[in-house]
Design a protein around this motif. Structure first.
Motif, PDB file in Angstrom:
ATOM      1  N   HIS A  28      -9.704  -0.045   8.394  1.00 53.35           N
ATOM      2  CA  HIS A  28      -8.283  -0.723   8.271  1.00 53.35           C
ATOM      3  C   HIS A  28      -7.840  -0.616   9.724  1.00 53.35           C
ATOM      4  CE1 HIS A  28      -4.735  -1.943   6.751  1.00 53.35           C
ATOM      5  NE2 HIS A  28      -3.903  -0.687   6.937  1.00 53.35           N
TER       6      HIS A  28
ATOM      7  N   LYS B 193       0.893  -1.157   0.098  1.00 54.10           N
ATOM      8  CA  LYS B 193      -0.008  -0.051  -0.094  1.00 54.10           C
ATOM      9  C   LYS B 193       0.860   1.265   0.128  1.00 54.10           C
ATOM     10  CE  LYS B 193      -4.395   1.200   0.279  1.00 54.10           C
ATOM     11  NZ  LYS B 193      -5.522   0.858  -0.728  1.00 54.10           N
TER      12      LYS B 193
ATOM     13  N   LEU C 170      -6.147  -4.044  -3.534  1.00 51.23           N
ATOM     14  CA  LEU C 170      -5.086  -2.810  -3.029  1.00 51.23           C
ATOM     15  C   LEU C 170      -5.425  -1.646  -3.831  1.00 51.23           C
ATOM     16  CD1 LEU C 170      -1.827  -4.909  -2.366  1.00 51.23           C
ATOM     17  CD2 LEU C 170      -2.902  -3.511  -0.666  1.00 51.23           C
TER      18      LEU C 170
ATOM     19  N   SER D 253      -8.722  -0.639   1.848  1.00 53.55           N
ATOM     20  CA  SER D 253      -9.712  -0.048   1.016  1.00 53.55           C
ATOM     21  C   SER D 253     -10.949   0.171   1.717  1.00 53.55           C
ATOM     22  CB  SER D 253     -10.187  -0.910  -0.203  1.00 53.55           C
ATOM     23  OG  SER D 253      -8.976  -1.008  -0.972  1.00 53.55           O
TER      24      SER D 253
END
Length: 284
Positions: free
Chosen positions: A282, A134, A193, A231
């Motif tokens: 996240h 990421k 991703l 995401s």
């Protein structure tokens, strides 16, 4: 994930060759390794009623004789043969984990050593890899990328067609990757991703002779995998799912086409809200 918890030296992966008979491989693994706990995915053995009947009883007898405790992963609790296999394997000892809420599955399962809803566990190794990937990706367009990944079947296909058309009328594209079986593991994570928003549904499909209770909404892999990849998630509801993730904070939930389109438009048009939902999901 088991290796993270117990230590990698205490967890052994038993590899099954699908081109060779299942039970001889299963028996050889247990006799050679003699584990104390065996995690079994009932989608792996023979996928026919007659062979499954014989294999499951032979597996159960072997586990009892060797004193091995089974932990069965029951991905589709409403797939009759898989549910039956899980019940036989854990009839005397062991437990079952399911992607559906225990309170619902318990009504059609013969014992109470069952837990759910289970969301896909993510290993520390995978999390570290995702963080590294990421950090290396550069956003090239201000337009949020919205992606669906998963198998296509009715009524999911019709639902997604409606959502895609409605979004297109607003100038926004929904990318549908309907051939998950043809996507490699790395390609799959790349798509997660690259997406700013992942859309997923919890629709099981139409009533079929080998499935029952298809109206129950159960967890799908994309829930935890999307949040692990960083995401934002827009997803259908999961019975028992609010134990883990909170709607409007960790992700946005929908139950209809209108709610789904509105949630996607809301995130696509509000960069601050998109970042807040993505970041909190996240973090969770």
């Amino acid at each position: 994930s088991a290796g993270d918890f117990f230590g990698p030296d205490h967890v052994i992966r038993q590899v099954i060759d699908r081109d060779i008979s299942y039970f001889p491989q299963f028996r050889a693994h247990q006799r050679h390794q003699n584990p104390s706990l065996l995690i079994i995915d009932v989608r792996t053995p023979t996928q026919s009623w007659r062979a499954a009947l014989l294999e499951t009883f032979r597996m159960t007898h072997l586990l009892l004789r060797q004193g091995i405790t089974p932990l069965v992963v029951l991905t589709d609790a409403y797939y009759r043969r898989h549910r039956w296999q899980a019940a036989v394997l854990t009839a005397y000892r062991g437990s079952v984990v399911t992607f559906s809420a225990k309170e619902i599955v318990q009504k059609i399962f013969p014992h109470d050593r069952i837990a759910g809803a289970l969301f896909m566990p993510i290993s520390k190794k995978r999390l570290n890899w995702l963080e590294e990937q990421k950090s290396q990706r550069i956003k090239t367009t201000p337009i949020p990328k919205i992606t669906f990944i998963g198998s296509m079947y009715s009524p999911r296909e019709e639902f997604l067609d409606l959502v895609k058309t409605r979004l297109a009328n607003e100038g926004i594209n929904l990318e549908i990757n309907g051939d998950k079986a043809g996507t490699s593991n790395d390609q799959y994570w790349d798509k997660l991703l690259d997406a700013d928003i992942i859309l997923t549904t919890t629709l099981q499909g139409p009533q079929r002779s080998y499935m029952d209770w298809v109206w129950v909404r159960q967890a799908v892999f994309r829930y935890s995998e999307t949040l692990a990849a960083g995401s934002a998630l827009v997803a259908g509801p999961v019975d028992g799912g609010n134990t883990y993730f909170d709607n409007l904070r960790d992700f946005l939930e929908f139950q209809s086409v209108d709610e789904c389109v509105n949630a996607l438009l809301l995130l696509a048009r509000d960069p601050e809200l998109l970042e807040a939902v993505r970041s909190q999901g996240h973090k969770k």
